[in-house]
Design a protein around this motif. Structure first.
Motif, PDB file in Angstrom:
ATOM      1  N   GLU A  47       0.866  -1.180   0.000  1.00  0.00           N
ATOM      2  CA  GLU A  47       0.000   0.000   0.000  1.00  0.00           C
ATOM      3  C   GLU A  47       0.905   1.233   0.000  1.00  0.00           C
ATOM      4  O   GLU A  47       1.896   1.294   0.732  1.00  0.00           O
ATOM      5  N   TRP A  48       0.561   2.184  -0.854  1.00  0.00           N
ATOM      6  CA  TRP A  48       1.343   3.418  -0.884  1.00  0.00           C
ATOM      7  C   TRP A  48       1.059   4.233   0.375  1.00  0.00           C
ATOM      8  O   TRP A  48      -0.091   4.421   0.754  1.00  0.00           O
ATOM      9  N   PHE A  49       2.116   4.712   1.012  1.00  0.00           N
ATOM     10  CA  PHE A  49       1.965   5.571   2.193  1.00  0.00           C
ATOM     11  C   PHE A  49       3.110   6.580   2.212  1.00  0.00           C
ATOM     12  O   PHE A  49       4.154   6.386   1.591  1.00  0.00           O
ATOM     13  N   ARG A  50       2.859   7.662   2.921  1.00  0.00           N
ATOM     14  CA  ARG A  50       3.874   8.715   3.039  1.00  0.00           C
ATOM     15  C   ARG A  50       4.451   8.699   4.441  1.00  0.00           C
ATOM     16  O   ARG A  50       3.706   8.698   5.433  1.00  0.00           O
ATOM     17  N   LEU A  51       5.767   8.691   4.516  1.00  0.00           N
ATOM     18  CA  LEU A  51       6.484   8.683   5.787  1.00  0.00           C
ATOM     19  C   LEU A  51       7.114  10.059   5.990  1.00  0.00           C
ATOM     20  O   LEU A  51       7.896  10.520   5.165  1.00  0.00           O
ATOM     21  N   ASP A  52       6.743  10.713   7.092  1.00  0.00           N
ATOM     22  CA  ASP A  52       7.268  12.033   7.441  1.00  0.00           C
ATOM     23  C   ASP A  52       8.006  11.940   8.764  1.00  0.00           C
ATOM     24  O   ASP A  52       7.449  11.463   9.762  1.00  0.00           O
ATOM     25  N   ILE A  53       9.259  12.381   8.775  1.00  0.00           N
ATOM     26  CA  ILE A  53      10.083  12.390   9.986  1.00  0.00           C
ATOM     27  C   ILE A  53      10.637  13.791  10.156  1.00  0.00           C
ATOM     28  O   ILE A  53      11.290  14.318   9.248  1.00  0.00           O
ATOM     29  N   SER A  54      10.375  14.404  11.308  1.00  0.00           N
ATOM     30  CA  SER A  54      10.867  15.756  11.574  1.00  0.00           C
ATOM     31  C   SER A  54      11.706  15.745  12.839  1.00  0.00           C
ATOM     32  O   SER A  54      11.358  15.102  13.832  1.00  0.00           O
ATOM     33  N   PHE A  55      12.826  16.461  12.773  1.00  0.00           N
ATOM     34  CA  PHE A  55      13.731  16.636  13.903  1.00  0.00           C
ATOM     35  C   PHE A  55      13.668  18.089  14.352  1.00  0.00           C
ATOM     36  O   PHE A  55      13.752  19.002  13.535  1.00  0.00           O
TER      37      PHE A  55
ATOM     38  N   GLN B 271      -5.712   8.421  -0.249  1.00  0.00           N
ATOM     39  CA  GLN B 271      -5.594   9.592  -1.108  1.00  0.00           C
ATOM     40  C   GLN B 271      -5.678  10.889  -0.312  1.00  0.00           C
ATOM     41  O   GLN B 271      -5.042  11.878  -0.658  1.00  0.00           O
ATOM     42  N   ASP B 272      -6.452  10.891   0.759  1.00  0.00           N
ATOM     43  CA  ASP B 272      -6.579  12.102   1.570  1.00  0.00           C
ATOM     44  C   ASP B 272      -5.566  12.143   2.706  1.00  0.00           C
ATOM     45  O   ASP B 272      -5.535  13.096   3.491  1.00  0.00           O
ATOM     46  N   LEU B 273      -4.705  11.099   2.829  1.00  0.00           N
ATOM     47  CA  LEU B 273      -3.652  11.043   3.844  1.00  0.00           C
ATOM     48  C   LEU B 273      -4.233  11.176   5.255  1.00  0.00           C
ATOM     49  O   LEU B 273      -3.638  11.818   6.128  1.00  0.00           O
ATOM     50  N   LYS B 274      -5.403  10.577   5.475  1.00  0.00           N
ATOM     51  CA  LYS B 274      -6.030  10.699   6.783  1.00  0.00           C
ATOM     52  C   LYS B 274      -5.632   9.562   7.727  1.00  0.00           C
ATOM     53  O   LYS B 274      -5.343   9.789   8.895  1.00  0.00           O
ATOM     54  N   GLY B 275      -5.651   8.336   7.206  1.00  0.00           N
ATOM     55  CA  GLY B 275      -5.297   7.230   8.080  1.00  0.00           C
ATOM     56  C   GLY B 275      -3.799   7.203   8.312  1.00  0.00           C
ATOM     57  O   GLY B 275      -3.013   7.094   7.374  1.00  0.00           O
ATOM     58  N   TYR B 276      -3.377   7.341   9.561  1.00  0.00           N
ATOM     59  CA  TYR B 276      -1.944   7.439   9.816  1.00  0.00           C
ATOM     60  C   TYR B 276      -1.630   6.989  11.229  1.00  0.00           C
ATOM     61  O   TYR B 276      -2.506   6.872  12.084  1.00  0.00           O
ATOM     62  N   HIS B 277      -0.331   6.743  11.433  1.00  0.00           N
ATOM     63  CA  HIS B 277       0.230   6.492  12.751  1.00  0.00           C
ATOM     64  C   HIS B 277       1.162   7.650  13.085  1.00  0.00           C
ATOM     65  O   HIS B 277       1.842   8.195  12.214  1.00  0.00           O
ATOM     66  N   ASN B 278       1.202   8.001  14.351  1.00  0.00           N
ATOM     67  CA  ASN B 278       2.029   9.125  14.778  1.00  0.00           C
ATOM     68  C   ASN B 278       2.690   8.782  16.097  1.00  0.00           C
ATOM     69  O   ASN B 278       2.055   8.208  16.984  1.00  0.00           O
ATOM     70  N   GLN B 279       3.979   9.148  16.194  1.00  0.00           N
ATOM     71  CA  GLN B 279       4.706   8.916  17.438  1.00  0.00           C
ATOM     72  C   GLN B 279       5.724  10.029  17.628  1.00  0.00           C
ATOM     73  O   GLN B 279       6.444  10.400  16.690  1.00  0.00           O
TER      74      GLN B 279
END
Length: 1135
Positions: free
Chosen positions: A355-363, A376-384
């Protein structure tokens, strides 16, 4: 560090990879429990102390009022008068000389200090003015002192002829303080130490003036008029910072990651904008950045860690950030600390599969926020969110980034999408602008794997069911001759118990038909489910290729494509490459660029060699809607280049030696043979008679599969042995010693091999000298002797020895040289690469890509060229080229067209020109089966190659000159093509350029400079024509009169005739001829008059013996044939 195996040349040992970057004190840090904090996290005392000092003495930028701080030591608290200091600035702005009134009171002998400190965008707390004075007599009395503070001119005035670089100052602090002499109040004490013992202090802020609002300074100097005029031209120009931001697009197109040790190498330069570069430098110990990338994972990591995105510093160690995928599907994020250690953390959540997903990592300093968004709307996500109290070291220009795999760690299995890197900002996922650009292609990838999941399930269930049924029937059936005859000659039995609906059977009709036609009861399929499915895919592919090999096979493409699709879904990705080429070129099937990209990426992800080369070539040239990206091209080419030496040493598989056989060269075509051909039989006859050269050539042809002979290592080794034991030829002795050392096709015999190797070395064979060094390195671990032999072989010009010496320096085991020396290793690798050494070329390619060595400045294009050169020697590509050549020699035009299209799309130049030649010979075939303009496309591809032949430039010049099908005429490009052919020494190029000038075309000056023709010396067309015809004549290989020599002679005759017609001699000749004509006329009429006066009645009879002239024309067409000796570049199996 583990030692790499030194290379012997042929066959080479597989090089042991160096250890991963995080070794020793910086080994991959132990990850704390998921989401927890690592133990032993300390504070930041040093930074806190500096911050405290700064806040104590440097005011806030927002305050504009004078503040007074009274400091009273404990010993003086009983004194009635307290020390104080005030000052008044008469002008609030920064001026060249600003008057300041200082009012102060000292309770003891003191020193009064006044200082002006400025800060800019790039530096802070710079003192520009200092003054001190004592007060020992006037105690307990308020005093006032008037000071003229003088600021530097570059802070006060605009740029002019003398002040070239005025500075923009953001803050100017004027501060004063009092120190008692008893507490370090001495004029010789440092200002910083003096400030720490202040008993009273005060400060104020002065208003700064922007550079373009400042006045000009009167220098009391008069400039010369010319200098003043030149300065006035540029005086009012406003300098602008380069347009630059911190957003870097590391990847803009999809990348197929095969899960192997290759990936994309990216390197960040320093900012050109000084403000951005200063900000980056200030955040080395406080990283602030954001990474956003798209991923499509097929599997989780099969090893401990798989690379996603990680930084490798100049010491080949992991840096900040380093992001990996674990076996369980979690993210492993590793950072390098300021104190020199490494720290790692593992996320609580796992990444989604297929499944295509976007991974965002911020420091943001010690805080890391990890977010995965799907849909498509980038709503379903995991966050830590993970927080640390450690200081991370972050310098993104002191090394390079790797996307995917490298020689340190394997990459993920799947696809990378767009990847953006915000170097100086921490952004929330909502603020990140990183859309999935290739949406259609990404959706096709998802649909492909969904369909393939169905195909694999069908194949797996069908295979296991049939095999289980066969085993049970074989165990239970009695011996019955009737049943045996029925099974042998009757209709195949069908099973009604398969759990598939009618709709599914109709959807995969070709797959079910292929499975029914297979004999799956032979028991030759692997027991593993994945291997069993792959084996079925290979059988389906063989069935499709068998159909393609039939006469006029391209008509059956409609039945072949479904078989190739099913084979591709089973994981047999040779079928994927066939489909990619069919759709990209429109070979029988309708041309579909999207489907071509899909199957090419799928094949590249499956590590199919030709697919990877196709992707590397398309990104290298930026053709067929693939973006030009040398780093991405290198990722594909380096994968195949790394496998090429291993494939060459593998005696199995569909491989053949890659030979540069051109279909235009009749001499080379004549020497192509087979096992029953005349040339092979003659060589065999001479070899039996004891001819050492014939034995060696015969063994090479059989071992490598050259000149059309099928690969047969066992037969080749027999000829090596016969030649080595019966003759004294050092080459054959060495070759046989190698196969004895390796045990390839013969039982290992190290003793006999060493004896033969020494014998060959004693005869002066440099390969054997290198082989002795390899023996002492590999088997005896005697590096002193190994280096001794390698140095000797290197002096004799052996490239393998150069590479092996580089390995010693790289591993730090060169005798007498402590530690590793990558610089010397790189020099030896480069020398080996120039001699054609494959592994040396690979190391040089890597060095040019990373740019970590000073002797190898970063050059991605050169890195791609070197990796492409090695990849194009791969035996699997050679097998396809050989099949096309054999089909051409047998007159099978359809099959030759098929295989040359497959080879040409990988980007190899020889196949591209050969395919264009076939399309020229059979234009009906190309027009009938190909949707692309074959001649134009592949000649055009070939001229952009590094080693393009001159005839390809001439062909493209003709196509541009005359126009071809839908391509319009372009004389400028035609001139460029002819000029390139001329520069390569082709006389036809000079001749065509001269003809263009004869027709009135104008050769641009840059083309003349390209040909080293000076326009100042050859200022007119006649002079240029003479030079071109002379060069054409000089480069012509014909011994008799050539078109160049005739054209040169004709030009000079025209020049002579033109000179004659325009000279004074014309008038003299005309007068002379006119006089002769008049005299002859007068004489003629006189003779007539005389004849009339003497008429006689005599009759003249015709003379029958009068001869009749019969001109005989004998054509003299003496054109000597151009001798083109056959040059066969046949590598021998030696080091």
């Amino acid at each position: 560090m583990q030692q790499r195996g030194a290379g012997l040349g042929w066959p080479r040992q597989q090089q042991q990879q160096p250890p991963p970057p995080a070794v020793g004190p910086r080994a991959a840090a132990m990850a704390p429990p998921s989401g927890g904090f690592p133990p032993g996290l300390g504070g930041r005392p040093a930074c806190a102390l500096l911050l405290l000092c700064y806040l104590n003495f440097v005011p806030s930028l927002g305050r504009q009022t004078s503040l007074t701080t009274s400091v009273t030591p404990k010993a003086e608290q009983s004194v009635a008068h307290k020390d104080f200091i005030y000052f008044t600035v008469f002008e609030g702005n920064v001026r060249n000389i600003s008057e300041v009134s200082v009012e102060y009171l000292c309770s003891q002998p003191c020193v009064v200090n006044l200082e002006a400190v400025v800060s800019s965008d790039f530096r802070s707390s710079i003192p520009v003015y200092k003054k001190r004075w004592r007060n020992e007599k006037h105690l307990h009395t308020s005093r006032t002192h008037l000071v003229q503070v003088k600021f530097p001119s570059i802070m006060v005035y605009r740029d002019d002829y003398f002040i070239r670089h005025s500075i923009s100052v953001s803050v100017v602090v004027l501060r004063a303080w009092i120190t008692h002499k008893s507490s370090s109040g001495d004029l010789n004490v440092q200002w910083e130490e003096n400030l720490l013992h202040a008993v009273a202090k005060n400060y104020t802020l002065l208003k700064t003036v922007p550079p373009f609002e400042r006045p000009f300074k009167d220098h009391q100097v008069c400039l010369e008029w010319n200098m003043d005029y030149i300065w006035s031209l540029q005086a009012n120009k406003i300098p602008q910072c380069p347009s630059e931001n911190d957003v870097v697009t590391l990847l803009g197109f999809l990348y197929a990651s095969s899960g192997e040790n290759t990936g994309i190498v990216k390197k960040f330069p320093r900012f050109q904008n000084r403000e951005l570069e200063a900000t980056r430098h200030q955040r080395i110990d406080y990283p602030v950045f954001t990474v956003s990338l798209w991923l499509y994972l097929l599997h989780y990591c099969k090893a401990n860690l798989c690379g996603i995105l990680y930084f490798v510093d100049a010491n080949e160690m992991y840096g900040t950030p380093s992001v990996f995928l674990t076996e369980e599907g979690n993210l492993h994020i590793q950072m390098h600390l300021v104190k020199g250690e490494d720290l790692a953390v593992k996320t609580k959540f796992t990444l989604p599969l297929k499944e295509w997903f976007r991974l965002d990592i911020s420091f943001n300093g010690g805080q890391i926020v990890v977010t995965t968004s799907t849909g498509q709307d980038l709503k379903g996500y995991h966050n830590q969110t993970i927080r640390f109290q450690e200081d991370f070291h972050y310098n993104d220009t002191a090394g390079y980034f790797i996307i995917g795999g490298s020689r340190y760690v394997a990459g993920i299995e799947g696809f990378f999408g767009p990847l953006k890197y915000y170097r100086l900002h921490t952004l929330h996922p909502v603020q990140i602008i990183n859309p999935l650009l290739e949406k259609q292609l990404a959706e096709q990838i998802k649909l492909y794997y969904e369909r393939c999941a169905e195909v694999q399930e069908i194949v797996s269930v069908y295979t296991s069911t049939v095999q289980q049924g066969g085993r049970s029937r074989g165990a239970c059936d009695l011996q019955n001759s009737y049943l045996d005859l029925k099974r042998r000659y009757g209709r195949p039995s069908t099973c009604r118990a398969f759990p598939w609906e009618k709709e599914l059977r109709a959807q995969h009709a070709s797959l079910f038909q292929a499975l029914l036609e297979m004999d799956l009861l032979m028991g030759n399929l692997p027991t593993s489910q994945n291997e069993s499915v792959l084996g079925i895919g290979g059988r389906i592919f063989e069935k499709a290729v068998e159909r393609l090999s039939r006469v006029d096979s391209l008509h059956q493409m409609s039945s072949v494509v479904p078989l190739l699709m099913d084979s591709s879904c089973c994981g047999y990705h040779k079928a994927s490459y066939y489909l990619a080429v069919f759709y990209e070129t429109g070979l029988i099937v309708p041309q579909n660029q999207l489907q071509g990209m899909l199957y090419s990426l799928v094949g590249g992800q499956g590590s199919e060699r030709l697919s990877s080369m196709n992707l590397g070539y398309k990104h290298y040239q930026g053709v067929d809607n693939y973006p030009l990206d040398w780093e991405l091209s290198y990722a594909y080419y380096s994968n195949i280049a790394t496998k090429t030496p291993l494939d060459q040493h593998t005696l199995q598989g569909d491989q053949a030696y890659v030979e540069a056989v051109r279909l235009k060269d009749d001499e080379i075509l004549k020497v192509q043979t087979k096992e029953d051909g005349d040339i092979f039989m003659w060589l065999k006859h001479e070899a039996i008679r004891g001819n050492a050269a014939a034995q060696q050539r015969l063994a090479q042809m059989l071992f490598w599969g050259q000149q059309g002979v099928a690969k047969n290592p066992e037969a080749a080794i027999e000829w090596y042995a016969k030649g080595a034991l019966e003759t004294e030829d050092p080459a054959l002795i060495y070759d046989y010693a190698i196969v004895l050392f390796k045990g390839q096709g013969v039982k290992k015999n190290r003793g006999l091999a060493l004896e033969l190797m020494k014998k060959a070395a004693s005869k002066g064979l440099h390969q054997a000298v290198n082989g002795l060094g390899w023996y002492y390195h590999k088997f005896k671990k005697n590096y002193v002797k190994a280096a001794k032999y390698w140095l000797k072989a290197e002096e004799m010009g052996n490239p393998d020895a150069s590479y092996n010496l580089g390995v010693l320096y790289l591993d730090g085991i060169f005798p007498g040289v402590p530690g590793r020396n990558q610089t010397l290793a790189g020099e030896y690798f480069h020398k080996a690469a120039q001699g054609g050494h494959i592994e040396g070329t690979l190391w040089c390619s890597l060095y040019y890509m990373t740019g970590n060595l000073e002797t190898f400045p970063r050059d991605p294009e050169k890195a791609v060229v070197w990796a492409k050169h090695v990849a194009e020697k791969n035996g699997y590509l050679g097998h396809v080229i050989r099949k096309g050549l054999n089909a051409y020699l047998e007159g099978s035009w359809h099959e030759a067209l098929l295989y040359y299209v497959l080879a040409a799309e990988t980007g190899i130049e020889v196949s591209q020109t050969n395919l264009a030649h076939i399309c020229e010979e059979r234009p009906d075939l190309a027009k009938r089966y190909l949707a692309v303009n074959c001649v134009w496309r592949y000649y055009n591809f070939s001229v952009f190659q590094i080693d393009a032949p001159s005839f390809a430039y001439l062909k493209m010049g003709d196509l541009y000159y005359y126009g071809h099908q839908n391509q319009s005429q372009d004389l400028e490009l035609s001139v460029q093509m002819y000029a390139q052919a001329a520069l390569d020494g082709d006389s036809q190029g000079f001749f065509n350029l001269a003809l263009l000038i004869e027709e009135g075309a104008i050769i641009p000056h840059h083309i003349l400079d390209f040909l080293e023709i000076d326009p100042t010396i050859h200022s007119n067309n006649i002079s240029i024509l003479r030079e071109l015809y002379e060069r054409c004549w000089n480069h012509s290989s014909e011994e008799s009169l050539s078109p160049c020599s005739l054209a040169w002679l004709y030009l000079h005759l025209r020049l002579i005739w033109g000179t004659v017609l325009h000279s004074a001699l014309t008038y003299f000749l005309g007068t002379f001829l006119l006089s002769v004509l008049i005299a002859w006329t007068v004489q003629y009429f006189q003779s007539i008059s005389a004849n009339r006066s003497n008429l006689t009645p005599a009759r003249n009879s015709p003379d029958p013996t009068t001869p009749t002239a019969s001109p005989a024309v004998t054509p003299a067409a003496d054109a000597s044939a151009q001798d083109q000796p056959t040059v066969a570049n046949n590598p021998e199996p030696r080091g």
